[in-house]
Design a protein around this motif. Structure first.
Motif, PDB file in Angstrom:
ATOM      1  N   GLY A  11       0.839  -1.061  -0.025  1.00  0.00           N
ATOM      2  CA  GLY A  11       0.077  -0.041  -0.110  1.00  0.00           C
ATOM      3  C   GLY A  11       0.752   1.153  -0.062  1.00  0.00           C
ATOM      4  N   GLU A  12       2.207   1.144  -0.033  1.00  0.00           N
ATOM      5  CA  GLU A  12       3.117   2.473  -0.048  1.00  0.00           C
ATOM      6  C   GLU A  12       3.964   2.249  -0.927  1.00  0.00           C
ATOM      7  OE1 GLU A  12       2.484   4.794   1.952  1.00  0.00           O
ATOM      8  OE2 GLU A  12       0.748   3.735   3.154  1.00  0.00           O
ATOM      9  N   VAL A  15       4.426   2.790  -7.215  1.00  0.00           N
ATOM     10  CA  VAL A  15       3.756   1.520  -8.001  1.00  0.00           C
ATOM     11  C   VAL A  15       4.595   1.044  -8.776  1.00  0.00           C
ATOM     12  CG1 VAL A  15       2.046   0.846  -9.152  1.00  0.00           C
ATOM     13  CG2 VAL A  15       1.679   2.501  -7.630  1.00  0.00           C
ATOM     14  N   GLY A  88      -5.837  -5.723   2.555  1.00  0.00           N
ATOM     15  CA  GLY A  88      -6.021  -4.614   2.391  1.00  0.00           C
ATOM     16  C   GLY A  88      -7.056  -3.860   3.186  1.00  0.00           C
ATOM     17  N   ASN A 309      -4.496  -2.788  -2.713  1.00  0.00           N
ATOM     18  CA  ASN A 309      -4.918  -1.372  -2.811  1.00  0.00           C
ATOM     19  C   ASN A 309      -6.633  -1.075  -3.080  1.00  0.00           C
ATOM     20  OD1 ASN A 309      -2.604   0.500  -2.529  1.00  0.00           O
ATOM     21  ND2 ASN A 309      -1.740  -1.212  -3.745  1.00  0.00           N
ATOM     22  N   TYR A 310      -7.353  -2.243  -3.872  1.00  0.00           N
ATOM     23  CA  TYR A 310      -8.518  -1.895  -4.151  1.00  0.00           C
ATOM     24  C   TYR A 310      -9.439  -2.183  -2.713  1.00  0.00           C
ATOM     25  CZ  TYR A 310     -13.083  -2.918  -6.297  1.00  0.00           C
ATOM     26  OH  TYR A 310     -14.456  -2.894  -6.761  1.00  0.00           O
ATOM     27  N   LYS A 314      -7.430   2.708  -2.204  1.00  0.00           N
ATOM     28  CA  LYS A 314      -6.429   3.503  -2.875  1.00  0.00           C
ATOM     29  C   LYS A 314      -6.323   3.384  -4.379  1.00  0.00           C
ATOM     30  CE  LYS A 314      -3.368   3.433   1.138  1.00  0.00           C
ATOM     31  NZ  LYS A 314      -2.027   3.012   1.664  1.00  0.00           N
ATOM     32  N   ARG A 317      -3.618   4.207  -7.021  1.00  0.00           N
ATOM     33  CA  ARG A 317      -2.594   3.067  -7.047  1.00  0.00           C
ATOM     34  C   ARG A 317      -3.082   1.862  -7.921  1.00  0.00           C
ATOM     35  NH1 ARG A 317       1.825   3.351  -3.807  1.00  0.00           N
ATOM     36  NH2 ARG A 317       1.949   1.244  -3.577  1.00  0.00           N
TER      37      ARG A 317
END
Length: 457
Positions: A11-12, A15, A88, A309-310, A314, A317
């Protein structure tokens, strides 16, 4: 929960860098897995005197091996995106429940397949076009391979749950361990012990067993974030049904290889004999894998990023990830397609036996069969995006369109419009590929905004 040294934060960070970090090990794993699958064919294809017929016999097993792959994908590829989405959302207990249910499902399905393959091997091989010459080689391979189905399914199915957590290097090692073992054992059993195709099958089963042990040890060890826990082995419809709904798309893509091989082999056997069937075997079970397996590796690297990320809402991303996936997939398939069209003999030579007739037929057919695969990376990417975002229905339709709706009917229809019947059979593939790419791209542009908007809720 403390982060493992092998774990990547999905998540960070950049990408692009994240995709590179995840995709490179996945691509390497796919290439190694390709080597793992092809090393049998390379050795068998070069067995003196009967290498050509032995290679064709082994190729007849390919549709059955794809059924095993299909069932492992049904559970592994269906469960992995859902696990990542729950991670996530910060719901790791629910993610572990999916992992436990999927582990038990893989075991049960594998045991059923072991029994089926032991009793139905010969009629299945005859259905796939085996002749009196090729049947003994195919049976020799399948009788041993079938007994190791449990190891194959656990390795392939559970490795998806390693990759989806971000442990792409560990997932790569899973494949690497099996491949190295197979490369070492193949010549020993095939040539030193003079076991022929039986030796190739035994080497594969032993290698897969070692990989399966590695996977299970990791998913029950200290480094993994999600563990296999026996308390989650009791199957739940609420857990497994969504997994199967999402996994049915890759299941159809793999399982229908059997139906497609029946159609191709039946038509080619009728119009071109064993040589035409052998050419198709070399193309589909060897050269085509060189093109598509690296793309699958890129997709496997992108899937955890998109799914995680979904679930974490986010969407920026997610967009960056699927755009990079499409660019990379299209670029690779186009370059490979051009290479095949320019130098088909080079690729055929890698897997050809001593038969010059088979070499010439395969070289000619390869250019026809792969004429539209340059753009096919788009469909592979689109389908992976829909799967990563949990869109089972659209992904299922795309899978059915190319193979069931288009390709199988075209194999039988096109020969009625061409004097060269063998040419017409091979032409069915590029026609199907081109149409399915257009439809997949259209569905993507019509639905992606709505899907991302629903994920933000």
């Amino acid at each position: 929960m403390k982060q493992s040294k092998n774990e990547i934060n999905l998540g960070e960070g950049s990408v692009g860098r994240l995709l590179l970090t995840l995709a490179v090990p996945s691509v390497i794993a796919q290439l190694v897995n390709l080597l793992y699958n092809l090393v049998d064919r390379i050795y068998i294809g070069h067995i003196p005197e009967n290498g050509g017929v032995a290679l064709t016999g082994l190729g007849l097993c390919f549709p059955i091996l794809m059924i095993v792959t299909a069932f492992s994908g049904l559970i592994g590829y269906g469960g992995a995106p859902r696990v990542a989405i729950f991670m996530g959302k910060g719901k790791n207990d629910e993610a572990e429940e999916i992992l436990g249910n999927c582990t038990m499902a893989l075991i049960v399905i594998a045991l059923i397949l072991v029994v089926v393959l032991q009793f139905a091997a010969e009629p299945l091989l005859m259905l796939f076009g085996a002749s009196d010459n090729t049947l003994p080689y195919a049976l020799s391979y399948l009788n041993i391979y079938g007994k190791g189905t449990l190891f194959v399914m656990l390795t392939m199915g559970l490795n998806s749950f390693i990759n989806t957590q971000g442990f792409s290097k560990v997932g790569m090692k899973t494949v690497l361990i099996g491949a190295v073992c197979n490369i070492i054992l193949d010549p020993v059993f095939i040539f030193a012990f003079d076991m022929g195709v039986q030796g190739a099958a035994l080497a594969t089963v032993i290698s897969q067993a070692i990989s399966a042990v590695w996977v299970i040890l990791f998913l029950t060890g200290k480094q993994t974030k999600l563990k296999i826990k026996t308390k989650y082995f009791k199957p739940k419809a609420s857990v497994l049904l969504p997994v199967c709904a999402l996994g049915v798309s890759p299941f159809i893509m793999n399982a229908t290889e059997s139906a497609i091989n029946i159609a191709f082999n039946a038509s080619l056997s009728r119009y071109g004999g064993d040589v035409a069937v052998g050419a198709m075997t070399v193309i589909t079970s060897s050269i085509m894998q060189l093109q598509f397996m690296p793309v699958q590796g890129i997709a496997q690297g992108a899937q955890p990023i998109m799914s995680f990320n979904y679930g974490a809402k986010k969407m920026d991303r997610v967009k960056k990830a699927y755009r990079l996936l499409m660019i990379c997939s299209f670029t690779y398939t186009m370059i490979f397609c051009l290479a095949v069209e320019i130098a088909p003999g080079f690729f055929v030579h890698l897997f050809n036996s001593s038969s010059q007739e088979l070499f010439e037929m395969t070289k000619w057919a390869l250019r026809i069969y792969m004429a539209a695969t340059g753009v096919f990376g788009i469909q592979l990417a689109v389908q992976q995006v829909f799967m990563a975002l949990g869109q089972a229905k659209i992904s299922l339709f795309i899978a059915c369109l190319r193979k069931i709706i288009l390709l199988i009917p075209l194999i039988y229809i096109l020969p009625h419009f061409f004097a060269d019947k063998v040419f017409a059979v091979f032409l069915a593939e590029p026609v199907s590929d081109f149409i399915s790419v257009i439809v997949a791209a259209t569905l993507f542009f019509l639905n992606i905004k709505k899907i991302l908007k629903e994920g933000e809720v």
